[in-house]
Every structure is written in C-alpha cells, then in structure tokens.
Design an enzyme around this catalytic site. Sequence first.
Site, PDB file in Angstrom:
ATOM      1  N   ASP A  72       0.852  -1.200   0.000  1.00 20.36           N
ATOM      2  CA  ASP A  72       0.000   0.000   0.000  1.00 20.36           C
ATOM      3  C   ASP A  72       0.882   1.241   0.000  1.00 20.36           C
ATOM      4  O   ASP A  72       1.947   1.260   0.619  1.00 20.36           O
ATOM      5  CB  ASP A  72      -0.863   0.051   1.273  1.00 20.36           C
ATOM      6  CG  ASP A  72      -1.837  -1.111   1.361  1.00 20.36           C
ATOM      7  OD1 ASP A  72      -2.255  -1.596   0.303  1.00 20.36           O
ATOM      8  OD2 ASP A  72      -2.156  -1.518   2.494  1.00 20.36           O
ATOM      9  N   ASP A  78       0.601   8.711   7.483  1.00 19.94           N
ATOM     10  CA  ASP A  78       0.776   7.324   7.947  1.00 19.94           C
ATOM     11  C   ASP A  78       2.051   7.218   8.777  1.00 19.94           C
ATOM     12  O   ASP A  78       2.064   6.623   9.859  1.00 19.94           O
ATOM     13  CB  ASP A  78       0.922   6.360   6.752  1.00 19.94           C
ATOM     14  CG  ASP A  78      -0.394   6.079   6.041  1.00 19.94           C
ATOM     15  OD1 ASP A  78      -1.396   5.843   6.726  1.00 19.94           O
ATOM     16  OD2 ASP A  78      -0.399   6.060   4.785  1.00 19.94           O
ATOM     17  N   GLU A 100       1.333  -1.579  10.966  1.00 23.03           N
ATOM     18  CA  GLU A 100       1.133  -1.686   9.516  1.00 23.03           C
ATOM     19  C   GLU A 100       2.275  -1.020   8.763  1.00 23.03           C
ATOM     20  O   GLU A 100       2.620  -1.415   7.663  1.00 23.03           O
ATOM     21  CB  GLU A 100      -0.198  -1.052   9.093  1.00 23.03           C
ATOM     22  CG  GLU A 100      -0.365  -1.085   7.573  1.00 23.03           C
ATOM     23  CD  GLU A 100      -1.765  -0.831   7.062  1.00 23.03           C
ATOM     24  OE1 GLU A 100      -2.462  -0.019   7.669  1.00 23.03           O
ATOM     25  OE2 GLU A 100      -2.142  -1.450   6.053  1.00 23.03           O
ATOM     26  N   GLU A 101       2.859   0.009   9.368  1.00 23.64           N
ATOM     27  CA  GLU A 101       3.860   0.803   8.656  1.00 23.64           C
ATOM     28  C   GLU A 101       5.294   0.322   8.847  1.00 23.64           C
ATOM     29  O   GLU A 101       6.227   1.008   8.450  1.00 23.64           O
ATOM     30  CB  GLU A 101       3.733   2.278   9.056  1.00 23.64           C
ATOM     31  CG  GLU A 101       2.345   2.864   8.879  1.00 23.64           C
ATOM     32  CD  GLU A 101       1.741   2.622   7.488  1.00 23.64           C
ATOM     33  OE1 GLU A 101       2.503   2.384   6.531  1.00 23.64           O
ATOM     34  OE2 GLU A 101       0.506   2.620   7.374  1.00 23.64           O
ATOM     35  N   ASP A 119      -2.653  -0.263  13.565  1.00 20.69           N
ATOM     36  CA  ASP A 119      -2.703   0.447  12.283  1.00 20.69           C
ATOM     37  C   ASP A 119      -2.742   1.930  12.668  1.00 20.69           C
ATOM     38  O   ASP A 119      -3.783   2.450  13.080  1.00 20.69           O
ATOM     39  CB  ASP A 119      -3.959   0.056  11.503  1.00 20.69           C
ATOM     40  CG  ASP A 119      -4.054   0.809  10.183  1.00 20.69           C
ATOM     41  OD1 ASP A 119      -3.203   1.681   9.933  1.00 20.69           O
ATOM     42  OD2 ASP A 119      -4.990   0.535   9.413  1.00 20.69           O
ATOM     43  N   LEU A 121      -2.733   4.735  11.107  1.00 19.57           N
ATOM     44  CA  LEU A 121      -3.627   5.659  10.399  1.00 19.57           C
ATOM     45  C   LEU A 121      -4.447   4.855   9.385  1.00 19.57           C
ATOM     46  O   LEU A 121      -3.961   4.519   8.301  1.00 19.57           O
ATOM     47  CB  LEU A 121      -2.783   6.723   9.692  1.00 19.57           C
ATOM     48  CG  LEU A 121      -3.406   8.100   9.477  1.00 19.57           C
ATOM     49  CD1 LEU A 121      -4.342   8.127   8.297  1.00 19.57           C
ATOM     50  CD2 LEU A 121      -4.124   8.629  10.736  1.00 19.57           C
ATOM     51  N   ASP A 122      -5.662   4.521   9.786  1.00 21.61           N
ATOM     52  CA  ASP A 122      -6.544   3.733   8.918  1.00 21.61           C
ATOM     53  C   ASP A 122      -7.341   4.658   8.001  1.00 21.61           C
ATOM     54  O   ASP A 122      -7.778   5.718   8.425  1.00 21.61           O
ATOM     55  CB  ASP A 122      -7.522   2.925   9.787  1.00 21.61           C
ATOM     56  CG  ASP A 122      -8.594   2.269   8.951  1.00 21.61           C
ATOM     57  OD1 ASP A 122      -8.244   1.444   8.093  1.00 21.61           O
ATOM     58  OD2 ASP A 122      -9.783   2.607   9.128  1.00 21.61           O
ATOM     59  N   GLU A 282      -6.221  -4.944  12.161  1.00 19.12           N
ATOM     60  CA  GLU A 282      -7.496  -4.341  11.738  1.00 19.12           C
ATOM     61  C   GLU A 282      -8.668  -5.262  12.128  1.00 19.12           C
ATOM     62  O   GLU A 282      -9.517  -4.893  12.938  1.00 19.12           O
ATOM     63  CB  GLU A 282      -7.493  -4.070  10.227  1.00 19.12           C
ATOM     64  CG  GLU A 282      -6.530  -2.961   9.836  1.00 19.12           C
ATOM     65  CD  GLU A 282      -6.549  -2.640   8.346  1.00 19.12           C
ATOM     66  OE1 GLU A 282      -6.498  -1.443   8.011  1.00 19.12           O
ATOM     67  OE2 GLU A 282      -6.569  -3.574   7.504  1.00 19.12           O
TER      68      GLU A 282
HETATM   69  O1  F6P Z   1      -7.211  -0.204   5.675  1.00 20.21           O
HETATM   70  C1  F6P Z   1      -7.646  -0.249   4.449  1.00 20.21           C
HETATM   71  C2  F6P Z   1      -8.861   0.604   4.096  1.00 20.21           C
HETATM   72  O2  F6P Z   1      -8.535   1.963   3.884  1.00 20.21           O
HETATM   73  C3  F6P Z   1     -10.038   0.522   5.078  1.00 20.21           C
HETATM   74  O3  F6P Z   1     -10.044   1.562   6.016  1.00 20.21           O
HETATM   75  C4  F6P Z   1     -11.232   0.584   4.150  1.00 20.21           C
HETATM   76  O4  F6P Z   1     -12.323  -0.134   4.684  1.00 20.21           O
HETATM   77  C5  F6P Z   1     -10.712  -0.064   2.893  1.00 20.21           C
HETATM   78  O5  F6P Z   1      -9.302   0.028   2.901  1.00 20.21           O
HETATM   79  C6  F6P Z   1     -11.223   0.604   1.635  1.00 20.21           C
HETATM   80  O6  F6P Z   1     -10.844  -0.150   0.555  1.00 20.21           O
HETATM   81  P1  F6P Z   1     -11.241   0.228  -0.968  1.00 20.21           P
HETATM   82  O7  F6P Z   1     -10.453   1.463  -1.278  1.00 20.21           O
HETATM   83  O8  F6P Z   1     -10.797  -0.969  -1.744  1.00 20.21           O
HETATM   84  O9  F6P Z   1     -12.706   0.462  -0.998  1.00 20.21           O
END
Ligand code: F6P
Length: 354
Positions: A72, A78, A100-101, A119, A121-122, A282
């Site tokens: 990612d 982040d 995660e980072e 995580d 920064l989600d 997560e």
């Molecule tokens: O952690 C990954 C994330 O950003 C989640 O917060 C979120 O639910 C998902 O990815 C969104 O994924 P997409 O961009 O594929 O919809």
Amino acid sequence: MDAFQELSDWLADWQGGTRADGEATRADVSATILAMAQACREISRLIETGPLAGAPDDGGHAAVVGENAGGDQQKALDLRAHDIVIEALKTAPVAVVGSEEADEPILLSEDAAIAVAVDPLDGSSNIDVNMSIGTIFSLLPHAAGKPQASLLRPGTEQLAAGYAIYGPMTELVLTLGSGTHVFVLDRHGHFRLTGSDLAIDPRTSEFAINASNYRHWDEAIRAYIDDCLSGAEGSRGRDFNMRWIGSLVAEASRILTRGGVFLYPGDQRRGYGEGRLRLVYEANPIALLIEQAGGAASTGAGRILDLVPDNLHQRVPLVFGSRGEVERVEHYTTDPHSIGDRSPLFGRRGLFRA
Ligand code: F6P
C-alpha cells in the site's frame, strides 16, 4: 458512575490490581491504553491542522512518501502517526509493537508484559478529502522471549482493543474484554465517557461494501448483495440502504451506533484473494469491539477471533456487524444450496449483471 467520566478515572476504577489474561496485570493494560490515548490525542491535533501543519508546497498529510510491507502507498500522515504511536508506547509497559507501517515487529522493552498491534492511520485515502480516518489497536499478552509469537495470537487472546476515529468528533472506542465503550475527546484534551455497553441491533437494513468490485466477487457474495438490492420486491421483503466510506473505523462507528453490516470479501483481483484488510491490527480489534457490542465478525466462513495468524501483515476477508446479517452471509458462503433455495429469483441474473 460520573457523567462523562474521564478515561484515566474509568481505567483506575477498572484496574484494582487483579490479573488479566497471561502475565499482564490490569495496571499494564491501563498504562498501555493511556499511552495509546495520548498518541491518538496528538494525531487528532495534527489532523485538525490539515495542510497548515507543513509548508504550502510540501503536499501536506496526504503526500505519498513510500510503500508499506503490503504494497500500500504510505502517506506522510501514515508515517507521522506511526512515529507518534511508537514514541507514546515507549512510555508504557510494551515489549513489542507490530505496525502496519513497519515490515518487522519493533522491539521496545523485552521484559514488558504487553504486545501491541496497530494500524496507526486507517483509511488514509480519505486524508486529503477531510473524511473520517482513525487509529486501530490491539493489546496482547507478551510471552517473554517471543515477541513475534506474541503478536500472532488468535484474537480471542486480546487483552483489549480499540480505535480512535478522527471525524467531526474525535472518539476513542474501547473494549477491555467486557462491553464496548465510547469516549469523546474534549477541548481540554481529555477523553470522556459518552457511551457504555454499546448494543448492535441484530437486524438491519443497511449494508456497506465497495460495490465496484461486484464482478470480482464469488457467487455467495453476489447473491447476498443481489438480495439486498432486490429490496421489498425480493427475497428479503424489505428495502436496504447502502453506505461505503472507504474507512474501516468510520464504517465500524456507524455500525456500532445504528447497526448494519460491512463486507470486504476476498475477490478475483490479483492480491485480493484474502480481501484487503489485515487480520492482526485491523480485523481482530474490530471483531472484538463488535462482538463485545453483541454483533458478529466473520471471514464469511467462520469467526475472525478464532483464526491463528501466520504473519503480522496477513490479509483476511472480513464481514462484521449485525449478527443476523453476518450469519446470513456465512450461510450463503458455507452452504451452496442456500443460494439456490433462497428465493423465487433463483435462476435470474443478478441486478448488476447483463
Ligand atoms: O485499511 C484499508 C482501508 O482503507 C479501510 O479503512 C477501508 O475499509 C478499505 O481500505 C477501503 O478499501 P477500498 O479502497 O478498496 O474500498
């Protein structure tokens, strides 16, 4: 209980010196939660300033600065959030942090009692559009000399789990293994209790999924979503509403507040066979919070919290929320006959299909 009790007082009431699971005491858990709360407070302040935190032309919090272990993009925020969390956890009885980072676990203090998976920064794709993002964390008992193994325990062994959501309010949503509780950050920097023992309605008419992936899903997920979309005229006999924010903490907050179901299944895209979300930092903490509020969290085929992780950054299909809907998805996924039996629409094409 005091109205709007402050987090530190609430934890002090809970503490009382008894042992939590493993070797960690409640004092260890409390100190670690307070360190995470401090980190979340700092991250919240940083986010509020938006581009004003840096120079006019540095790209702000959303500037892409690298790539993490899972491939990612890493945004500036982040990494900043990761650094803030690590610095805060150095003040707590934390042996190791899996973030995660960072590709590998970060060792802090070998003799300490707690391992933290985080995580920092989600939902970072939402940074530059001023939508809700968060920090997710899980506390596990640390087994001396086994930092890696401490982070790879099944979710049932979590001592505590929580997330902060940076939205119109900054909230800390927390479970210590008995109930799910909400604290709101006040203007003086204190997290104050605003909701105890949340309860998710077992029935709902709201689902959340990234529907642009419809063509990549397997038959069971398509069938479930087709049924929701068929509304009152279909096998469900009622209309459903859809939401997709693209931020796990925001979806979790909505579901904890008014019910609903969230799905991020595995799909046919390269690298998405096990979905997108990470089990250790997560899915597991969210699953514990949801279960403690009376909901369910599943891969679609079984309980998230029973999985034994085999690596820190492993992905997992995730379905969580109102118990009845999660069970229905499991039913479609694990019993192929249930798809055929479910409605007079069987044999027709799905609503998104030509
Ligand atoms: O952690 C990954 C994330 O950003 C989640 O917060 C979120 O639910 C998902 O990815 C969104 O994924 P997409 O961009 O594929 O919809």
